[in-house]
Design a protein around this motif. Structure first.
Motif, PDB file in Angstrom:
ATOM      1  N   SER A 172       0.834  -1.199   0.000  1.00  0.00           N
ATOM      2  CA  SER A 172       0.000   0.000   0.000  1.00  0.00           C
ATOM      3  C   SER A 172       0.870   1.250   0.000  1.00  0.00           C
ATOM      4  O   SER A 172       1.819   1.348   0.787  1.00  0.00           O
ATOM      5  N   PRO A 173       0.531   2.223  -0.838  1.00  0.00           N
ATOM      6  CA  PRO A 173       1.268   3.491  -0.780  1.00  0.00           C
ATOM      7  C   PRO A 173       1.078   4.223   0.545  1.00  0.00           C
ATOM      8  O   PRO A 173       1.889   5.084   0.891  1.00  0.00           O
ATOM      9  N   VAL A 174       0.043   3.855   1.290  1.00  0.00           N
ATOM     10  CA  VAL A 174      -0.171   4.440   2.614  1.00  0.00           C
ATOM     11  C   VAL A 174       0.898   3.946   3.594  1.00  0.00           C
ATOM     12  O   VAL A 174       1.319   4.673   4.488  1.00  0.00           O
ATOM     13  N   ILE A 175       1.344   2.727   3.414  1.00  0.00           N
ATOM     14  CA  ILE A 175       2.328   2.121   4.313  1.00  0.00           C
ATOM     15  C   ILE A 175       3.715   2.104   3.693  1.00  0.00           C
ATOM     16  O   ILE A 175       4.711   2.347   4.360  1.00  0.00           O
ATOM     17  N   ALA A 176       3.776   1.795   2.401  1.00  0.00           N
ATOM     18  CA  ALA A 176       5.058   1.654   1.723  1.00  0.00           C
ATOM     19  C   ALA A 176       5.794   2.991   1.705  1.00  0.00           C
ATOM     20  O   ALA A 176       5.211   4.050   1.810  1.00  0.00           O
ATOM     21  N   GLY A 177       7.063   2.897   1.571  1.00  0.00           N
ATOM     22  CA  GLY A 177       7.910   4.083   1.504  1.00  0.00           C
ATOM     23  C   GLY A 177       9.323   3.624   1.248  1.00  0.00           C
ATOM     24  O   GLY A 177       9.543   2.509   0.774  1.00  0.00           O
ATOM     25  N   PRO A 178      10.261   4.434   1.592  1.00  0.00           N
ATOM     26  CA  PRO A 178      11.664   4.059   1.346  1.00  0.00           C
ATOM     27  C   PRO A 178      12.177   3.078   2.399  1.00  0.00           C
ATOM     28  O   PRO A 178      13.122   3.350   3.119  1.00  0.00           O
ATOM     29  N   HIS A 179      11.513   1.915   2.474  1.00  0.00           N
ATOM     30  CA  HIS A 179      11.880   0.911   3.472  1.00  0.00           C
ATOM     31  C   HIS A 179      12.900  -0.053   2.887  1.00  0.00           C
ATOM     32  O   HIS A 179      12.801  -0.457   1.745  1.00  0.00           O
ATOM     33  N   ALA A 180      13.847  -0.426   3.683  1.00  0.00           N
ATOM     34  CA  ALA A 180      14.845  -1.399   3.242  1.00  0.00           C
ATOM     35  C   ALA A 180      14.427  -2.818   3.619  1.00  0.00           C
ATOM     36  O   ALA A 180      15.059  -3.769   3.193  1.00  0.00           O
ATOM     37  N   ARG A 181      13.364  -2.957   4.410  1.00  0.00           N
ATOM     38  CA  ARG A 181      12.942  -4.281   4.868  1.00  0.00           C
ATOM     39  C   ARG A 181      11.948  -4.905   3.898  1.00  0.00           C
ATOM     40  O   ARG A 181      11.277  -4.228   3.133  1.00  0.00           O
ATOM     41  N   ALA A 182      11.838  -6.192   3.992  1.00  0.00           N
ATOM     42  CA  ALA A 182      10.936  -6.946   3.131  1.00  0.00           C
ATOM     43  C   ALA A 182       9.479  -6.645   3.470  1.00  0.00           C
ATOM     44  O   ALA A 182       9.137  -6.314   4.613  1.00  0.00           O
ATOM     45  N   HIS A 183       8.609  -6.795   2.459  1.00  0.00           N
ATOM     46  CA  HIS A 183       7.197  -6.449   2.646  1.00  0.00           C
ATOM     47  C   HIS A 183       6.529  -7.324   3.690  1.00  0.00           C
ATOM     48  O   HIS A 183       5.631  -6.871   4.390  1.00  0.00           O
ATOM     49  N   GLU A 184       6.946  -8.578   3.830  1.00  0.00           N
ATOM     50  CA  GLU A 184       6.329  -9.444   4.845  1.00  0.00           C
ATOM     51  C   GLU A 184       6.680  -8.979   6.259  1.00  0.00           C
ATOM     52  O   GLU A 184       5.866  -9.104   7.178  1.00  0.00           O
ATOM     53  N   GLU A 185       7.876  -8.431   6.440  1.00  0.00           N
ATOM     54  CA  GLU A 185       8.254  -7.897   7.751  1.00  0.00           C
ATOM     55  C   GLU A 185       7.440  -6.643   8.074  1.00  0.00           C
ATOM     56  O   GLU A 185       6.990  -6.463   9.209  1.00  0.00           O
ATOM     57  N   LEU A 186       7.278  -5.782   7.076  1.00  0.00           N
ATOM     58  CA  LEU A 186       6.473  -4.578   7.283  1.00  0.00           C
ATOM     59  C   LEU A 186       5.022  -4.933   7.580  1.00  0.00           C
ATOM     60  O   LEU A 186       4.374  -4.303   8.429  1.00  0.00           O
ATOM     61  N   ALA A 187       4.502  -5.950   6.878  1.00  0.00           N
ATOM     62  CA  ALA A 187       3.130  -6.395   7.144  1.00  0.00           C
ATOM     63  C   ALA A 187       2.997  -6.872   8.580  1.00  0.00           C
ATOM     64  O   ALA A 187       2.049  -6.503   9.286  1.00  0.00           O
TER      65      ALA A 187
END
Length: 172
Positions: free
Chosen positions: A57-72
């Motif tokens: 989601s662009p609401v959550i996503a950003g310049p993150h270096a971590r994997a999407h499953e970790e962010l979820a």
């Protein structure tokens, strides 16, 4: 903002976000939930199925270096509890396991999923995931995830998802 309003905002923000070629992340999420419901998934598994790719989601996503499953996992756990976060956070490890354990499974993956598998470290078995008590449900989520990539396939209604999210939130 309350968790249920956040879920609506995040889910609707997935409209037009493409990871796979066939369906956007919004339809993918709601198809995944539909498949989970058909299979008799409990509310926590169903919610994890719908929200496993929430980090796209662009609401959550950003310049993150971590994997999407970790962010979820990080986003879901404080809102909907440890199990929902763990299941969503384990969907990549479940794919890695299934590829390592079942050649037929590997052949069934889309080209996009195979490319992402390479970025995710390839086939493998993570004992911290495989030996976990919720691992069988992580495998279920993974199979729903893989099947939820069909244009025009049935989906859950977003209002149904929000009702499930509210029910889970009450129990957390």
């Amino acid at each position: 903002m309350g968790s249920i309003a956040e879920v609506r905002r995040v889910l609707t923000s997935l409209r037009g976000v493409w990871d796979e070629v066939a369906v956007d992340e919004y339809d993918h999420a709601l198809q995944c939930g539909h498949l989970a419901r058909l299979d008799g998934a409990d509310d926590e598994l169903l919610l994890a199925c719908v929200l496993h790719d929430v980090a796209h989601s662009p609401v959550i996503a950003g310049p993150h270096a971590r994997a999407h499953e970790e962010l979820a996992r990080e986003w879901l756990t404080p809102r909907f509890g440890e199990r929902v976060g763990w299941l969503a956070g384990s969907h990549v490890a479940a794919k890695q396991y299934l590829v390592a354990a079942d050649a037929d499974y590997a052949r069934s993956l889309t080209a996009t999923s195979m490319v992402s598998l390479g970025r995710q470290g390839g086939a493998g078995v993570d004992p911290r995931v495989v030996d976990h008590r919720w691992f069988p449900d992580a495998l279920r989520l993974r199979r729903f995830d893989d099947a939820a990539k069909t244009p025009g396939a049935p989906t859950m209604d977003i209002e149904e998802v929000l009702a499930v999210a509210a029910a889970v939130r009450v129990r957390v």
